[in-house]
Enzyme design. Structure first.
Site, PDB file in Angstrom:
ATOM      1  N   GLY A 206      -3.003  -1.645   5.812  1.00 50.26           N
ATOM      2  CA  GLY A 206      -3.209  -3.080   5.694  1.00 50.26           C
ATOM      3  C   GLY A 206      -1.892  -3.822   5.553  1.00 50.26           C
ATOM      4  O   GLY A 206      -0.827  -3.224   5.368  1.00 50.26           O
TER       5      GLY A 206
ATOM      6  N   VAL B 112       1.260  -1.728   4.093  1.00 49.66           N
ATOM      7  CA  VAL B 112       0.957  -0.499   3.369  1.00 49.66           C
ATOM      8  C   VAL B 112       0.522   0.564   4.375  1.00 49.66           C
ATOM      9  O   VAL B 112      -0.336   0.318   5.234  1.00 49.66           O
ATOM     10  CB  VAL B 112      -0.158  -0.716   2.329  1.00 49.66           C
ATOM     11  CG1 VAL B 112      -0.446   0.575   1.568  1.00 49.66           C
ATOM     12  CG2 VAL B 112       0.235  -1.821   1.347  1.00 49.66           C
TER      13      VAL B 112
ATOM     14  N   ASP C 275      -2.764 -12.335  -9.632  1.00 52.40           N
ATOM     15  CA  ASP C 275      -3.323 -12.369  -8.272  1.00 52.40           C
ATOM     16  C   ASP C 275      -4.480 -11.377  -8.142  1.00 52.40           C
ATOM     17  O   ASP C 275      -4.552 -10.600  -7.190  1.00 52.40           O
ATOM     18  CB  ASP C 275      -2.233 -12.051  -7.251  1.00 52.40           C
ATOM     19  CG  ASP C 275      -2.623 -12.498  -5.830  1.00 52.40           C
ATOM     20  OD1 ASP C 275      -3.522 -13.346  -5.708  1.00 52.40           O
ATOM     21  OD2 ASP C 275      -2.031 -11.997  -4.869  1.00 52.40           O
TER      22      ASP C 275
END
Length: 691
Positions: A412, A419, A530
């Site tokens: 991703g 990654v 986040d």
């Protein structure tokens, strides 16, 4: 290499005794229909063995299976892509001694009629989607030797009556949702050879009766919630070759009695709260090939002889104060000899008067130094630890592990990089987060994530293995634990996957435990900043792990909030964060509340149905006053569901908690400790009302 369907004409072979069709490419007549050829075989009254395993039959077992020959002794249909329930009528096969239906897609519960198979010696149902509890009727199978129920969705308690099955030699219940204590009766199975109850929610202590299993060869109780100390008479298990107690809450010392386990080849005690020194007597375990004592509270010198000469740093990482060989990347141990002790005594004898006369001067200097540094913040023990002392990984190894960062290895992309999945030279699977150095913010993100990762250790946080920074080629990367099931976001929004209500609840409990740890258990409170579904990763048992600390903040001493210009993801950030840049732990609570709503409604906070007039939190809040069924994910709640009311009450309680997390004022929001407590109560209430 046979293909096509199994012909009904086989039923005309009235003297047929054995039918072996395994390991071909045979299919049912049509997709996901009853396997009608089995009905034709009811004419074969002498049939003793029916073996169909390893064929893509893709069908449903018909109720006519109960009309097969009463002489049938073996029925094998493993790895056949079978669907539907196990028919109750299977209990009519009174002479069956082996039933193999493993590695299929069977659903529903284990039928109580299984208990009618009085001659059954082997019951193999692992790797299906069976639900409900393990029926006590299985205890009627007095001749049972092997019971395999692992890798299903079984819940509730382990039947205590299993301890009455005197011939039982292999019991596999791992990777389910069993949530009781281990019945004491199981420790009376004196002739059992292997016992696997790993990856459940089992609680309680390990009793001293564990030492009764004198011929036990393998025991795996890892990934549960077992507590207390390891019983001392475990050393009596002289035939034990494999022992795994990892990922529990065990405490106390590693016992000297472990040295009696002379046959031991595999031992994993990692991720507990074990303390004390590693007994030197373990050097006598000459057959030990694998050892993992990492993530405990061990201290002192690591033994060096015997099998310990072959173990690497990964076997001992993240403990309290271990010391040992330089190859283990640990500090050397201090040694004190008789000669040095004598010298020290003589020195002290003569310099003692001098020390006494200078104490006052030293005290004055100490006070002056303290006054001068009264505003300085002393580093904590966690801060003084190096980022990755246990392993160094070069750019070349990372490049090779990720297959040259090829698209096939890409997992991703994020705001600051990509990654990749990789396999290190030792065979370990990892996730490699490569930062995009073209983005100025990526530098800060890398530093922030390294700074946070060095402070934390929790089973529900993604573990960092190492980092790599190469200034010559402008490269920065983190090497992280690989979590095979991907992100919560993938499982919520993919048409190919679906999480049930209990899986979602357990995942959000795991996330709450991680956030509670960051906010309340670290020496320096950490704000993730986040939290969202794409940053929640799921392991092989669908346990939740929080990752991506690229914009996380550490709140220093006497600091309850901080201002920042770094923005989190729209839809998940708290109002005070978005408007004023104020960072507090209650901002994470707000994000958690939004994720909790999203998990059970399957709606993103940025969904097109939401606007300034109707936000996600208002939408959910209004539903609690009306009908919660209008907002919940349709996959979770259906009117014809037998557990409809229990599920509806559970989801209503969860969404009510989510509303408490997203209050407009951060002072009015609950904290993560209260979130954890409330979610666990909801979970217990749901389990009690469902089964």
């Amino acid at each position: 290499m046979f293909t096509g369907s199994i012909p009904h004409a086989l039923g005309s072979l009235r003297f047929l005794e054995r039918l072996h069709l395994g390991a071909n490419n045979l299919k049912g007549e049509s997709s996901i229909q009853e396997l009608s050829f089995l009905t034709s075989l009811t004419n074969c009254k002498r049939l003793r063995i029916l073996y169909l395993s390893f064929n893509p039959l893709i069908g449903i077992l018909p109720i006519s299976i109960g009309n097969l020959s009463t002489s049938l002794q073996l029925f094998g249909a493993s790895t056949c892509k079978l669907k539907g329930n196990i028919p109750t009528e299977i209990g009519n096969l009174s002479n069956l001694y082996q039933l193999s239906l493993n590695n299929n897609d069977l659903t529903g519960t284990i039928p109580p009629s299984i208990g009618q198979l009085q001659k059954l010696q082997g019951l193999y149902l692992p790797a299906n989607k069976l639900q409900g509890s393990i029926p006590n009727d299985i205890c009627q199978l007095r001749n049972l030797v092997e019971l395999y129920l692992a890798n299903n969705q079984l819940s509730g308690s382990i039947p205590a009556c299993l301890g009455e099955l005197a011939f039982l030699r292999h019991l596999y219940l791992g990777s389910n949702k069993l949530n009781s204590t281990i019945p004491l009766t199981l420790w009376s199975l004196n002739d059992i050879l292997s016992l696997d109850m790993s990856s459940n929610f089992l609680v309680g202590y390990l009793p001293s009766d564990m030492g009764n299993l004198k011929v036990l060869v393998k025991i795996d109780l890892s990934r549960n919630q077992l507590s207390g100390e390891i019983p001392s008479n475990i050393g009596g298990l002289l035939d034990l070759t494999s022992l795994s107690l990892a990922h529990n809450r065990l405490e106390g010392p590693i016992l000297h009695s472990f040295s009696n386990l002379k046959s031991l080849e595999f031992m994993d005690l990692s991720d507990n709260a074990l303390s004390g020194e590693i007994p030197k007597s373990l050097e006598g375990l000459v057959y030990l090939k694998y050892l993992n004592m990492s993530f405990n509270r061990l201290y002192g010198e690591i033994p060096t002889e015997g099998p310990f000469a072959n173990f690497s740093a990964e076997s001992f990482m993240m403990n309290k104060a271990l010391c040992g060989s330089p190859r283990l990347k640990l500090p050397p141990c201090r040694t004190v000899t008789r000669w040095s002790t004598t010298i020290s005594w003589l020195l002290l004898k003569y310099i003692l008067p001098t020390i006494a006369s200078t104490l006052l001067l030293l005290a004055l200097i100490f006070v002056w130094t303290r006054c001068r540094k009264r505003n300085a913040v002393l580093p904590t023990q966690a801060e003084s630890l190096p980022l990755a002392t246990w392993r160094r990984i070069s750019y070349q190894e990372i490049f090779q592990a990720a297959n040259g960062f090829s698209g096939g290895n890409l997992l991703g992309r994020g705001s600051f990089g990509s990654v990749y999945r990789g396999t290190l030279s030792d065979g370990k699977d990892v996730a490699i987060k490569v930062f995009n150095m073209q983005e100025e913010a990526a530098f800060k993100s890398f530093d922030a994530e390294c700074e946070v990762m060095r402070h934390i250790r929790h089973r529900n946080l993604i573990k960092i293995i190492s980092s790599c920074s190469n200034s010559y080629i402008d490269f920065k990367a983190l090497v992280l634990e690989y979590v095979p099931n991907g992100s919560l976001e993938k499982w919520l929004y993919s048409h190919n996957y679906c999480l049930d209500i209990l899986q979602r609840l357990n995942i959000m409990i795991d996330v709450a435990l991680a956030m509670e740890y960051l906010h309340h258990s670290c020496s320096t409170p950490i704000v993730h900043c986040d939290l969202k579904p794409s940053n929640i990763l799921l392991d092989e048992d669908f346990g939740g792990h929080v990752g991506d600390f690229g914009i996380a903040k550490l709140l220093g001493e006497e600091e309850s909030m901080r201002k920042t210009q770094t923005l989190a993801t729209i839809g998940y950030m708290a109002p005070e964060y978005g408007s004023n840049g104020i960072v507090t732990t209650r901002g994470d609570v707000y994000s958690y509340g939004i994720v909790l709503m999203e998990t059970f409604t399957r709606r993103r906070p940025t969904d097109e149905i939401f606007s300034e007039e109707m936000s996600m939190k208002n939408w959910v809040r209004d539903s609690l006053c009306g009908s919660v069924t209008e907002v919940v994910d349709a996959n979770l709640l259906r009117g014809e569901d037998e557990q409809f009311m229990a599920k509806k009450q559970c989801i209503s309680s969860v969404l009510g908690l989510a509303v408490d997390c997203v209050a407009d004022s951060h002072e009015e929001r609950i904290n993560m400790k209260d979130v954890v407590t409330t979610l666990k109560k909801i979970n217990l209430t749901y389990l009690a009302s469902s089964y």
